[in-house]
Write an enzyme that holds these catalytic residues in place. Sequence first.
Site, PDB file in Angstrom:
ATOM      1  N   GLY A  25     -22.245 -46.799-107.828  1.00 26.55           N
ATOM      2  CA  GLY A  25     -22.932 -48.062-107.526  1.00 26.55           C
ATOM      3  C   GLY A  25     -23.049 -48.912-108.778  1.00 26.55           C
ATOM      4  CB  VAL A  37     -18.148 -49.797-124.776  1.00 24.70           C
ATOM      5  CG1 VAL A  37     -16.907 -48.919-124.942  1.00 24.70           C
ATOM      6  CG2 VAL A  37     -19.323 -48.965-124.256  1.00 24.70           C
ATOM      7  NE  ARG A  86     -21.450 -45.416-103.621  1.00 25.31           N
ATOM      8  CZ  ARG A  86     -22.377 -45.313-104.579  1.00 25.31           C
ATOM      9  NH1 ARG A  86     -22.258 -44.397-105.512  1.00 25.31           N
ATOM     10  NH2 ARG A  86     -23.421 -46.126-104.595  1.00 25.31           N
ATOM     11  CB  THR A 119     -20.358 -41.753-112.962  1.00 25.91           C
ATOM     12  OG1 THR A 119     -20.431 -42.754-111.951  1.00 25.91           O
ATOM     13  CG2 THR A 119     -19.409 -42.175-114.058  1.00 25.91           C
ATOM     14  CG  ASP A 142     -30.566 -44.996-107.353  1.00 24.27           C
ATOM     15  OD1 ASP A 142     -30.925 -46.048-106.815  1.00 24.27           O
ATOM     16  OD2 ASP A 142     -29.565 -44.346-106.983  1.00 24.27           O
ATOM     17  NE  ARG A 177     -46.150 -61.129 -87.812  1.00 23.96           N
ATOM     18  CZ  ARG A 177     -45.284 -62.113 -87.631  1.00 23.96           C
ATOM     19  NH1 ARG A 177     -44.581 -62.583 -88.633  1.00 23.96           N
ATOM     20  NH2 ARG A 177     -45.120 -62.608 -86.422  1.00 23.96           N
ATOM     21  CG  MET A 184     -31.200 -49.682-102.298  1.00 19.87           C
ATOM     22  SD  MET A 184     -29.657 -50.202-103.080  1.00 19.87           S
ATOM     23  CE  MET A 184     -28.662 -50.529-101.633  1.00 19.87           C
TER      24      MET A 184
HETATM   25  O1  F6P Z   1     -27.122 -45.405-106.519  1.00 18.75           O
HETATM   26  C1  F6P Z   1     -27.352 -46.750-106.346  1.00 18.75           C
HETATM   27  C2  F6P Z   1     -27.553 -47.081-104.888  1.00 18.75           C
HETATM   28  O2  F6P Z   1     -27.762 -48.472-104.774  1.00 18.75           O
HETATM   29  C3  F6P Z   1     -28.657 -46.301-104.185  1.00 18.75           C
HETATM   30  O3  F6P Z   1     -29.932 -46.825-104.437  1.00 18.75           O
HETATM   31  C4  F6P Z   1     -28.227 -46.409-102.756  1.00 18.75           C
HETATM   32  O4  F6P Z   1     -28.720 -45.323-101.992  1.00 18.75           O
HETATM   33  C5  F6P Z   1     -26.730 -46.351-102.840  1.00 18.75           C
HETATM   34  O5  F6P Z   1     -26.383 -46.745-104.159  1.00 18.75           O
HETATM   35  C6  F6P Z   1     -25.987 -47.239-101.870  1.00 18.75           C
HETATM   36  O6  F6P Z   1     -24.640 -47.040-102.066  1.00 18.75           O
HETATM   37  P1  F6P Z   1     -23.499 -47.911-101.391  1.00 18.75           P
HETATM   38  O7  F6P Z   1     -23.506 -49.261-102.047  1.00 18.75           O
HETATM   39  O8  F6P Z   1     -22.256 -47.158-101.658  1.00 18.75           O
HETATM   40  O9  F6P Z   1     -23.852 -48.018 -99.945  1.00 18.75           O
END
Ligand code: F6P
Length: 336
Positions: A25, A37, A86, A119, A142, A177, A184
């Site tokens: 991600g 880098v 990924r 990764t 995360d 409400r 995430m």
């Molecule tokens: O690891 C980062 C993240 O955004 C997580 O918070 C989330 O669960 C996941 O990637 C979502 O992945 P994708 O963009 O592949 O759906």
Amino acid sequence: MSTWLYAKPRKRASIKRIGVFTSGGDAPGMNACIRAVVRTAIYHGVEVIGIMRGYQGMIEGDFVHMDRMAVSNIIQTGGTILKTSRCKEFYYKAGRMKAIEKLRQAGIEGLVAIGGGGTFRGAHKLYVESGIPVIGVPATIDNDLYGTDYTIGFDTAINTALDAIDRIRDTAIAHGRIFWVEVMGRFRGFIATDVGVAGGAEAILIPEERTDIDKLARELLNWHNMGKTSCIMVVAEGDEAGGAFQLARLIGEKTGLDSRVTVLGHIQRGGKPTARDRVLASKLGVAAVEALLAGEADKMVGEVNGKITLTPLEEAYSKRKPLDKSLLVLAQVLAT
Ligand code: F6P
């Protein structure tokens, strides 16, 4: 002539060409890290090859030469100029062997892997199977990696989510409400916890803590009876109670209170990196190259208590980073 900021090498490794890639991600600040880098490597007289689309590009040999201009004007941008993926094929040895062959053909003698747990899992295997030194840089919204207080992208993500929550609160108050806001974080509650405290949430629901639905329903009814009409409930996507929609349904059935659900989703991954993320990305990018040139391998650079550290990649992705649960108590006390 060279200045070393973090590493104090006894003997400099004779690396002449390194590769850099982003994977998994994307996270705001990845570009600032790529810039660091590339510029650090050039400063030390080392050539840099950009590997496109993470492990997918490595398998395909999708490589680009990077000079200092290739990374100009990117420090402020979200996403990653090297793109990401990924890559399922890299889970298998056959895929990794293809990648190793491409790296060898390109004369790449060291790698900087910018990404999260997946990764680093791949990077560790790559090092074991090829002997090519790899240094990981923690970049994921995360913040779930052991061996660094913060990961690149986390600060931007929580500020983005917080901005959304502040707006949601306006409409929640206007209508009286309950809002269930899902953030995430994959299997961890770092984003939810910080955003919940900073946004003055009435409840924070995270995977690290079991949710007592009945107790929560009673609390909401109590607050309602005391005249508190609007509430913000921050839910981590990995919460075992089943996410914001499920919680809204369960609690709605028990209380009859009006509620809405907002899933913030990928908004949290985009946008300009904050100053904090740019500084962290710059420090860790420099440290990663210096670590490679100092002969380090199979480790992640991190920042712990303001100091640059090295943690074995295996530990970074497999050890559980502790979450400060006192923040949940604090949020609860401040909400009542
Ligand atoms: O690891 C980062 C993240 O955004 C997580 O918070 C989330 O669960 C996941 O990637 C979502 O992945 P994708 O963009 O592949 O759906």
